[in-house]
Design a protein around this motif. Structure first.
Motif, PDB file in Angstrom:
ATOM      1  N   ASN A  94       1.006  -1.049  -0.043  1.00 37.12           N
ATOM      2  CA  ASN A  94      -0.528  -0.291  -0.137  1.00 37.12           C
ATOM      3  C   ASN A  94       0.505   1.471  -0.199  1.00 37.12           C
ATOM      4  N   PRO A  95       1.765   1.119  -0.804  1.00 31.94           N
ATOM      5  CA  PRO A  95       2.673   2.311  -1.028  1.00 31.94           C
ATOM      6  C   PRO A  95       2.329   3.565  -1.483  1.00 31.94           C
ATOM      7  N   VAL A  96       2.576   5.035  -0.860  1.00 32.76           N
ATOM      8  CA  VAL A  96       1.877   6.356  -1.287  1.00 32.76           C
ATOM      9  C   VAL A  96       2.535   7.321  -1.214  1.00 32.76           C
ATOM     10  N   ILE A  97       3.788   8.002  -2.537  1.00 27.04           N
ATOM     11  CA  ILE A  97       4.732   8.967  -2.249  1.00 27.04           C
ATOM     12  C   ILE A  97       4.003  10.209  -1.760  1.00 27.04           C
ATOM     13  N   VAL A  98       4.397  10.648  -0.684  1.00 24.86           N
ATOM     14  CA  VAL A  98       3.403  11.934   0.204  1.00 24.86           C
ATOM     15  C   VAL A  98       4.565  12.935  -0.345  1.00 24.86           C
ATOM     16  N   SER A  99       5.436  12.790  -1.022  1.00 21.07           N
ATOM     17  CA  SER A  99       6.409  13.853  -1.746  1.00 21.07           C
ATOM     18  C   SER A  99       7.621  13.854  -2.501  1.00 21.07           C
ATOM     19  N   SER A 100       7.865  14.482  -3.290  1.00 26.34           N
ATOM     20  CA  SER A 100       8.639  14.537  -3.944  1.00 26.34           C
ATOM     21  C   SER A 100       9.105  15.305  -4.515  1.00 26.34           C
ATOM     22  N   SER A 101      10.522  15.629  -4.500  1.00 24.33           N
ATOM     23  CA  SER A 101      11.541  17.037  -5.703  1.00 24.33           C
ATOM     24  C   SER A 101      11.059  17.422  -6.845  1.00 24.33           C
ATOM     25  N   VAL A 102      11.427  19.146  -7.444  1.00 27.85           N
ATOM     26  CA  VAL A 102      11.277  19.426  -7.955  1.00 27.85           C
ATOM     27  C   VAL A 102      12.390  18.786  -8.906  1.00 27.85           C
ATOM     28  N   GLN A 103      13.151  18.615  -8.315  1.00 29.32           N
ATOM     29  CA  GLN A 103      14.820  18.546  -9.206  1.00 29.32           C
ATOM     30  C   GLN A 103      14.120  16.937  -9.984  1.00 29.32           C
ATOM     31  N   ARG A 104      15.159  16.377 -10.660  1.00 22.73           N
ATOM     32  CA  ARG A 104      14.616  15.355 -11.457  1.00 22.73           C
ATOM     33  C   ARG A 104      15.653  14.552 -11.599  1.00 22.73           C
ATOM     34  N   GLY A 105      15.367  13.513 -11.704  1.00 25.29           N
ATOM     35  CA  GLY A 105      16.674  12.275 -12.428  1.00 25.29           C
ATOM     36  C   GLY A 105      16.022  11.359 -13.305  1.00 25.29           C
ATOM     37  N   ALA A 106      17.375  10.812 -13.947  1.00 22.79           N
ATOM     38  CA  ALA A 106      16.516   9.634 -14.923  1.00 22.79           C
ATOM     39  C   ALA A 106      17.626   8.893 -15.481  1.00 22.79           C
ATOM     40  N   LEU A 107      17.849   7.556 -15.449  1.00 24.46           N
ATOM     41  CA  LEU A 107      18.993   6.768 -16.266  1.00 24.46           C
ATOM     42  C   LEU A 107      19.041   6.998 -17.388  1.00 24.46           C
ATOM     43  N   THR A 108      20.724   6.933 -17.262  1.00 27.71           N
ATOM     44  CA  THR A 108      21.245   7.163 -18.761  1.00 27.71           C
ATOM     45  C   THR A 108      20.969   6.181 -19.162  1.00 27.71           C
ATOM     46  N   TYR A 123      14.505   8.968 -22.317  1.00 31.27           N
ATOM     47  CA  TYR A 123      14.859   9.056 -20.725  1.00 31.27           C
ATOM     48  C   TYR A 123      13.671   8.976 -20.528  1.00 31.27           C
ATOM     49  N   VAL A 124      13.551   8.299 -19.383  1.00 35.39           N
ATOM     50  CA  VAL A 124      11.602   8.432 -17.760  1.00 35.39           C
ATOM     51  C   VAL A 124      12.790   9.283 -16.958  1.00 35.39           C
ATOM     52  N   HIS A 125      11.575  10.073 -16.847  1.00 38.36           N
ATOM     53  CA  HIS A 125      12.097  11.207 -16.387  1.00 38.36           C
ATOM     54  C   HIS A 125      11.161  11.367 -14.828  1.00 38.36           C
ATOM     55  N   ARG A 126      11.641  11.524 -13.853  1.00 37.48           N
ATOM     56  CA  ARG A 126      11.205  10.979 -12.178  1.00 37.48           C
ATOM     57  C   ARG A 126      11.801  12.226 -11.426  1.00 37.48           C
ATOM     58  N   ALA A 127      10.879  12.413 -10.262  1.00 34.42           N
ATOM     59  CA  ALA A 127      11.764  12.690  -9.252  1.00 34.42           C
ATOM     60  C   ALA A 127      12.974  12.634  -8.777  1.00 34.42           C
ATOM     61  N   ASP A 128      13.705  13.071  -8.753  1.00 32.78           N
ATOM     62  CA  ASP A 128      15.629  12.451  -7.864  1.00 32.78           C
ATOM     63  C   ASP A 128      14.765  12.230  -6.199  1.00 32.78           C
ATOM     64  N   ARG A 129      14.266  13.207  -5.810  1.00 31.69           N
ATOM     65  CA  ARG A 129      14.257  12.161  -4.099  1.00 31.69           C
ATOM     66  C   ARG A 129      12.865  12.079  -4.313  1.00 31.69           C
ATOM     67  N   ILE A 130      12.064  10.907  -3.617  1.00 30.65           N
ATOM     68  CA  ILE A 130      10.817  10.934  -2.696  1.00 30.65           C
ATOM     69  C   ILE A 130      10.562  10.800  -1.481  1.00 30.65           C
ATOM     70  N   THR A 131       9.345  10.587  -0.727  1.00 34.43           N
ATOM     71  CA  THR A 131       9.362  10.321   0.567  1.00 34.43           C
ATOM     72  C   THR A 131       8.384   9.470   0.744  1.00 34.43           C
TER      73      THR A 131
END
Length: 186
Positions: A94-108, A123-131
């Protein structure tokens, strides 16, 4: 134990369905599912065992990928991708992302998936940091902060629980578009 023949492949509608919340205490079937999801990752990352069972290595495996639409996924980030603040190994329920960074990250190299047999470049652009908040197999609630590679892996697995595949995030008209100040990881 799951083998490659047990992995649901792209095109099967189960991969596009919204998963249902898991109830606690876990049923015996749900306990076995959680164990089997993690066992696949452990065995797939062991070079000898991997060859023995002919598995594709994985860092995450969600219940829909074995035909079960439940909010459960296993994550096992190999040691070379961990740092002292972001190691991650658990079955997340039952995971929920409660916050995520504006900074983006992707795998090369882009992302891959055990359920997607072909290479889909981009590229799959995602949040670099999440809670993320989730329950473990005992129903204990956790709230963890993840960054870089572990954050990307967890977001990929949570996407599976909502019927989203990694390539849905790739810009069709410009798959290798880079966002300003985006971080890239090997």
């Amino acid at each position: 134990m799951f083998l490659m023949k047990d992995i649901t492949r792209d095109g099967n509608p189960v991969l596009r369905n919204q998963s249902k919340k898991v109830e606690f205490p876990l049923s015996e079937d749900d306990k076995k599912l959680a164990k089997d999801l993690m066992d696949y990752l452990v065995i797939s990352q062991d070079e000898e065992e991997n060859k023995k069972y002919n598995l594709r290595p994985g860092v995450g495996l969600a219940a829909p990928q074995v035909g079960v639409n439940k909010m459960m996924a296993s994550v096992l980030v190999p040691p070379e991708y961990e740092d002292e603040k972001s190691p991650f190994k658990d079955v997340i329920i039952n995971p929920v992302i409660v916050s995520s960074s504006v900074q983006r990250g992707a795998l090369t190299v882009g992302e891959g998936c055990l359920s997607v047999d072909k290479d889909i470049p981009g590229y799959v652009h995602r949040a670099d940091r999440i809670t993320v908040k989730y329950q473990d197999i005992d129903g204990v609630e956790h709230k963890v902060r993840l960054k870089h590679y572990p954050a990307i892996v967890v977001q990929h697995e949570i996407d599976h629980l909502h019927g989203t595949l990694f390539y849905d995030h790739i810009k069709k008209d410009n798959p290798f578009y880079r966002e300003d100040n985006e971080l890239f990881f090997e």
